[in-house]
Design a protein around this motif. Structure first.
Motif, mmCIF file in Angstrom:
data_model
loop_
_atom_site.group_PDB
_atom_site.id
_atom_site.type_symbol
_atom_site.label_atom_id
_atom_site.label_comp_id
_atom_site.label_asym_id
_atom_site.label_seq_id
_atom_site.Cartn_x
_atom_site.Cartn_y
_atom_site.Cartn_z
ATOM 1 N N MET A 52 0.813 -1.210 0.000
ATOM 2 C CA MET A 52 0.000 0.000 0.000
ATOM 3 C C MET A 52 0.846 1.260 0.000
ATOM 4 O O MET A 52 1.862 1.336 0.682
ATOM 5 N N HIS A 53 0.421 2.252 -0.799
ATOM 6 C CA HIS A 53 1.001 3.594 -0.722
ATOM 7 C C HIS A 53 -0.047 4.551 -0.176
ATOM 8 O O HIS A 53 -1.248 4.240 -0.127
ATOM 9 N N ASP A 54 0.400 5.730 0.241
ATOM 10 C CA ASP A 54 -0.473 6.653 0.977
ATOM 11 C C ASP A 54 -1.256 7.618 0.103
ATOM 12 O O ASP A 54 -2.179 8.280 0.598
ATOM 13 N N TRP A 55 -0.919 7.744 -1.182
ATOM 14 C CA TRP A 55 -1.577 8.715 -2.046
ATOM 15 C C TRP A 55 -3.069 8.380 -2.161
ATOM 16 O O TRP A 55 -3.458 7.370 -2.722
ATOM 17 N N GLY A 56 -3.898 9.235 -1.575
ATOM 18 C CA GLY A 56 -5.345 9.041 -1.621
ATOM 19 C C GLY A 56 -5.878 8.053 -0.605
ATOM 20 O O GLY A 56 -7.075 7.737 -0.631
ATOM 21 N N SER A 57 -5.028 7.568 0.302
ATOM 22 C CA SER A 57 -5.480 6.575 1.275
ATOM 23 C C SER A 57 -6.131 7.184 2.512
ATOM 24 O O SER A 57 -6.679 6.464 3.347
ATOM 25 N N GLY A 58 -6.049 8.493 2.650
ATOM 26 C CA GLY A 58 -6.748 9.175 3.734
ATOM 27 C C GLY A 58 -6.264 8.787 5.123
ATOM 28 O O GLY A 58 -7.055 8.793 6.078
ATOM 29 N N GLY A 59 -4.987 8.465 5.268
ATOM 30 C CA GLY A 59 -4.455 8.129 6.578
ATOM 31 C C GLY A 59 -4.806 6.744 7.073
ATOM 32 O O GLY A 59 -4.512 6.396 8.216
ATOM 33 N N ARG A 60 -5.425 5.928 6.207
ATOM 34 C CA ARG A 60 -5.816 4.576 6.609
ATOM 35 C C ARG A 60 -4.754 3.568 6.205
ATOM 36 O O ARG A 60 -4.078 3.747 5.201
ATOM 37 N N LEU A 61 -4.640 2.509 6.976
ATOM 38 C CA LEU A 61 -3.771 1.393 6.632
ATOM 39 C C LEU A 61 -4.651 0.184 6.375
ATOM 40 O O LEU A 61 -5.393 -0.254 7.251
ATOM 41 N N HIS A 62 -4.570 -0.366 5.181
ATOM 42 C CA HIS A 62 -5.455 -1.475 4.841
ATOM 43 C C HIS A 62 -5.060 -2.724 5.621
ATOM 44 O O HIS A 62 -3.872 -3.059 5.712
ATOM 45 N N PRO A 63 -6.035 -3.434 6.193
ATOM 46 C CA PRO A 63 -5.706 -4.632 6.981
ATOM 47 C C PRO A 63 -5.085 -5.750 6.170
ATOM 48 O O PRO A 63 -4.474 -6.661 6.736
ATOM 49 N N ARG A 64 -5.210 -5.719 4.830
ATOM 50 C CA ARG A 64 -4.609 -6.757 3.987
ATOM 51 C C ARG A 64 -3.179 -6.405 3.552
ATOM 52 O O ARG A 64 -2.523 -7.216 2.887
ATOM 53 N N ALA A 65 -2.709 -5.221 3.901
ATOM 54 C CA ALA A 65 -1.394 -4.791 3.428
ATOM 55 C C ALA A 65 -0.283 -5.632 4.054
ATOM 56 O O ALA A 65 -0.169 -5.722 5.273
ATOM 57 N N ASN A 66 0.540 -6.229 3.210
ATOM 58 C CA ASN A 66 1.754 -6.894 3.672
ATOM 59 C C ASN A 66 2.883 -5.893 3.866
ATOM 60 O O ASN A 66 3.739 -6.058 4.749
ATOM 61 N N ILE A 67 2.882 -4.865 3.008
ATOM 62 C CA ILE A 67 3.917 -3.829 3.030
ATOM 63 C C ILE A 67 3.224 -2.470 2.945
ATOM 64 O O ILE A 67 2.184 -2.337 2.295
ATOM 65 N N HIS A 68 3.799 -1.477 3.592
ATOM 66 C CA HIS A 68 3.246 -0.127 3.536
ATOM 67 C C HIS A 68 4.364 0.867 3.232
ATOM 68 O O HIS A 68 5.309 1.017 4.004
ATOM 69 N N GLN A 69 4.246 1.536 2.092
ATOM 70 C CA GLN A 69 5.183 2.590 1.706
ATOM 71 C C GLN A 69 4.713 3.893 2.349
ATOM 72 O O GLN A 69 3.720 4.484 1.939
ATOM 73 N N VAL A 70 5.437 4.319 3.365
ATOM 74 C CA VAL A 70 5.021 5.475 4.146
ATOM 75 C C VAL A 70 5.471 6.759 3.455
ATOM 76 O O VAL A 70 6.657 6.958 3.195
ATOM 77 N N ALA A 71 4.523 7.638 3.164
ATOM 78 C CA ALA A 71 4.843 8.889 2.484
ATOM 79 C C ALA A 71 5.845 9.698 3.298
ATOM 80 O O ALA A 71 5.765 9.766 4.532
ATOM 81 N N LYS A 72 6.804 10.289 2.626
ATOM 82 C CA LYS A 72 7.832 11.179 3.178
ATOM 83 C C LYS A 72 8.922 10.450 3.953
ATOM 84 O O LYS A 72 9.819 11.091 4.492
ATOM 85 N N TRP A 73 8.871 9.140 4.031
ATOM 86 C CA TRP A 73 9.861 8.400 4.817
ATOM 87 C C TRP A 73 10.925 7.866 3.883
ATOM 88 O O TRP A 73 10.692 6.906 3.144
#
Length: 282
Positions: free
Chosen positions: A192-213
């Motif tokens: 998952m990436h954060d563009w348009g995700s509204g601050g949510r983390l999807h429960p199915r995400a194996n990986i999360h690309q954190v914006a600005k990190w």
């Protein structure tokens, strides 16, 4: 994953949490098992990636765009994955060639006939075994109509080609894209990436690309991603082929009959891609 959007996000400023090495975006609490990198401007050494404390990287099994001379880290090469393996690191595969006005998914299912065989070929050339996923990148904040009319046909056709060749499907996208794809039975791994995700983390995400990190390793700017599952789609060259995941893909005949989504030329191109994918079977 393009540099222009990421640099914009980076210049927006990191929070104090990011400055001390924590995720700069508040998300639903999930246990983080480690971090992985993604990058395309160059290739840091496995030794340096290991020293920085990461598990490995998600790497491109796609060519650099013709007008993007800065993409010196595309595609991933066998020498890189072997270097990672020697340093106790792992690799996962992602496919993305175009973006914005040239996004891979814009052509719907017919575009998968162009891109899927390249993804399979480059994954194999880098030492990627069967049974492992290739993440299909949707590097956008699409509308539901774009998903229904273009992205879903693209993902389904691409996923079918991967499955025929013995590979699993990953989906790289924002919260909504992952939600829609998962509900449609597309994908077994999600990044998952954060563009348009509204601050949510999807429960199915194996990986999360954190914006600005981001971090810089061996002079290469890299994005940092949180990993939430022991299996995030990783592999090492020489690894035994994993059991092939049988996906609930749409039958090939149904894809080829989707005339509203594809031209007759696109139908022929998709069939050719599927025939090419079969050639990769052991």
């Amino acid at each position: 994953m393009p540099l222009n959007r990421r640099r914009f996000l980076a210049t927006a400023g990191l929070t104090t949490a990011a400055a001390i090495g924590l995720s700069p975006v508040a998300k639903a609490q999930r246990a983080v098992v480690g971090t992985v990198l993604d990058y395309s401007a160059g290739v840091p050494s496995g030794r340096s990636v290991k020293a920085a404390g990461h598990l490995g990287a998600v790497r491109y099994v796609s060519q650099p765009r013709p007008n993007a001379t800065w993409m010196r880290g595309k595609p991933v090469a066998l020498t890189e994955t072997q270097d990672f393996k020697a340093n106790g690191l792992a690799t996962a595969s992602v496919y993305q060639f175009g973006r914005a006005q040239t996004a891979d998914w814009l052509g719907g299912a017919a575009s998968a006939a162009i891109h899927a065989p390249q993804a399979i070929d480059l994954h194999r050339a880098a030492g990627g075994p069967t049974g492992r996923p290739v993440y299909i990148a949707i590097d956008d904040n699409p509308t539901r109509a774009q998903y229904d009319n273009q992205i879903r046909p693209y993902l389904r056709a691409f996923s079918t080609a991967l499955s025929v060749a013995g590979y699993a499907t990953g989906v790289y996208g924002n919260y909504n894209t992952i939600e829609w794809a998962a509900n449609d039975g597309i994908g077994t791994f999600f990044w998952m990436h954060d563009w348009g995700s509204g601050g949510r983390l999807h429960p199915r995400a194996n990986i999360h690309q954190v914006a600005k990190w981001q971090t810089t390793i061996d002079g290469v700017v890299c994005d940092i991603n949180n990993v939430y599952t022991a299996d995030w789609g990783q592999w090492t060259p020489g690894q035994a082929a994993a059991p092939v995941v049988q996906l609930p893909n749409i039958p090939i005949e149904q894809l080829l009959q989707s005339s509203s989504e594809m031209s007759s030329q696109g139908n022929a191109a998709l069939q050719q891609a599927l025939d090419q994918a079969r050639a990769f079977l052991p």
